[in-house]
Structures are given as C-alpha cells and as structure tokens.
Design a protein around this motif. Sequence first.
Motif, short mmCIF file in Angstrom:
data_model
loop_
_atom_site.label_atom_id
_atom_site.label_comp_id
_atom_site.label_asym_id
_atom_site.label_seq_id
_atom_site.Cartn_x
_atom_site.Cartn_y
_atom_site.Cartn_z
N THR A 89 0.67 -1.27 -0.08
CA THR A 89 -0.15 0.21 -0.03
C THR A 89 0.87 1.45 -0.09
O THR A 89 2.09 1.10 0.34
N ILE A 90 0.24 2.41 -0.22
CA ILE A 90 1.11 3.76 -0.10
C ILE A 90 1.65 3.84 1.15
O ILE A 90 2.69 4.26 1.42
N ASP A 91 0.85 3.65 2.41
CA ASP A 91 1.15 3.56 3.69
C ASP A 91 2.48 2.74 3.91
O ASP A 91 3.42 3.37 4.37
N GLU A 92 2.45 1.73 3.55
CA GLU A 92 3.63 0.75 3.66
C GLU A 92 4.80 1.21 2.89
O GLU A 92 6.13 1.06 3.39
N LEU A 93 4.37 1.85 1.64
CA LEU A 93 5.78 2.24 0.95
C LEU A 93 6.46 3.46 1.57
O LEU A 93 7.66 3.61 1.59
N MET A 94 5.41 4.55 2.12
CA MET A 94 6.02 5.57 2.89
C MET A 94 6.81 4.99 4.19
O MET A 94 7.74 5.54 4.33
N THR A 95 6.32 4.00 4.85
CA THR A 95 7.25 3.50 5.83
C THR A 95 8.51 3.07 5.29
O THR A 95 9.61 3.25 6.08
N THR A 96 8.53 2.17 4.32
CA THR A 96 9.70 1.66 3.55
C THR A 96 10.64 2.81 3.35
O THR A 96 11.75 2.67 3.58
N LEU A 97 10.21 3.61 2.60
CA LEU A 97 11.04 4.80 2.02
C LEU A 97 11.59 5.50 3.34
O LEU A 97 12.76 5.80 3.22
N THR A 98 11.12 5.67 4.51
CA THR A 98 11.56 6.74 5.35
C THR A 98 12.04 5.67 6.56
O THR A 98 12.81 6.27 7.42
N LYS A 99 11.98 4.55 6.42
CA LYS A 99 12.70 3.56 7.67
C LYS A 99 14.33 4.09 7.83
O LYS A 99 14.73 4.27 8.85
N ASP A 100 15.09 4.17 6.85
CA ASP A 100 16.49 4.68 7.04
C ASP A 100 16.85 6.11 6.40
O ASP A 100 17.92 6.20 5.99
N ALA A 101 15.75 6.87 6.12
CA ALA A 101 15.89 8.05 5.35
C ALA A 101 16.29 9.11 6.28
O ALA A 101 16.06 8.94 7.53
N SER A 102 16.76 10.18 5.68
CA SER A 102 17.15 11.42 6.60
C SER A 102 16.03 12.18 7.09
O SER A 102 15.03 11.80 6.50
N THR A 103 16.18 12.97 7.85
CA THR A 103 15.08 13.61 8.30
C THR A 103 14.45 14.59 7.15
O THR A 103 13.15 14.74 7.34
N GLU A 104 15.13 15.26 6.37
CA GLU A 104 14.70 15.88 5.29
C GLU A 104 13.82 15.07 4.28
O GLU A 104 12.72 15.35 3.93
N ALA A 105 14.23 13.79 3.99
CA ALA A 105 13.53 12.75 3.05
C ALA A 105 12.07 12.44 3.82
O ALA A 105 11.14 12.38 3.21
N THR A 106 12.36 12.42 5.35
CA THR A 106 11.04 11.87 5.83
C THR A 106 9.94 12.91 5.88
O THR A 106 8.94 12.77 5.51
N THR A 107 10.27 14.18 6.17
CA THR A 107 9.45 15.41 5.99
C THR A 107 9.05 15.53 4.47
O THR A 107 7.84 15.82 4.36
N VAL A 108 9.66 15.52 3.54
CA VAL A 108 9.08 15.67 2.14
C VAL A 108 8.18 14.18 2.06
O VAL A 108 6.97 14.96 1.35
N ILE A 109 8.49 13.46 2.41
CA ILE A 109 7.23 11.98 1.96
C ILE A 109 6.03 12.70 2.72
O ILE A 109 5.00 12.40 2.25
N SER A 110 6.22 12.94 3.98
CA SER A 110 4.94 13.17 4.74
C SER A 110 4.39 14.71 4.26
O SER A 110 2.97 14.58 4.43
N ARG A 111 4.63 15.13 3.43
CA ARG A 111 4.14 16.28 2.78
C ARG A 111 3.70 16.09 1.48
O ARG A 111 3.09 16.79 0.66
N SER A 112 4.23 14.82 0.89
CA SER A 112 3.89 14.81 -0.62
C SER A 112 2.56 14.10 -1.09
O SER A 112 1.90 13.46 -0.20
#
Length: 81
Positions: free
Chosen positions: A27-50
């Motif tokens: 799902t998109i929710d799972e994808l967001m979790t996967t993408l942000t698991k080891d990501a930078s704070t910047e990447a996590t912030t971008v994903i949360s607003r995308s």
Amino acid sequence: MPQIRVRFFAAAREAFGTKESTAAASTIDELMTTLTKDASTEATTVISRSSFLVNAVAATDPQAPLSEGDTVDVLPPFAGG
C-alpha cells in the motif's frame, strides 16, 4: 510483497538523492514506511508532505493495494504561480 517502481520529483529527488528506486510495499502507507525507514529527516519530511500517483492516477486512499510492477510517483508540494 510486490516490488514497486518509485520515481522522485523536485524536492523528493533532492532529499533521496536519486530520481528512481524500487521498494517492496502493498500500500502507499507501507511504501511511505519503507522509504522513510533509514531516510534522512529531510526525506522523511518531504514524504510526509507529498502526494502520490499510482500508474499516473492520483492515489487518494493510502490503504489501496499496490501490485507488482506498479509505478508510484512521489510529488512534493510545488510552489509557483
């Protein structure tokens, strides 16, 4: 779990340091979790607003199923006028 092609645009491309990747998610929710698991704070912030497109269609339900070979576009907020 399906393998998904992920394409990053604008600030997402900068935050993740790539224009394209693959990830396993159902799902998109799972994808967001996967993408942000080891990501930078910047990447996590971008994903949360995308917003996301699945196979060029706006994804409005974060629990909608993804299928093997789907392409998800990560679209951060754009400024302009």
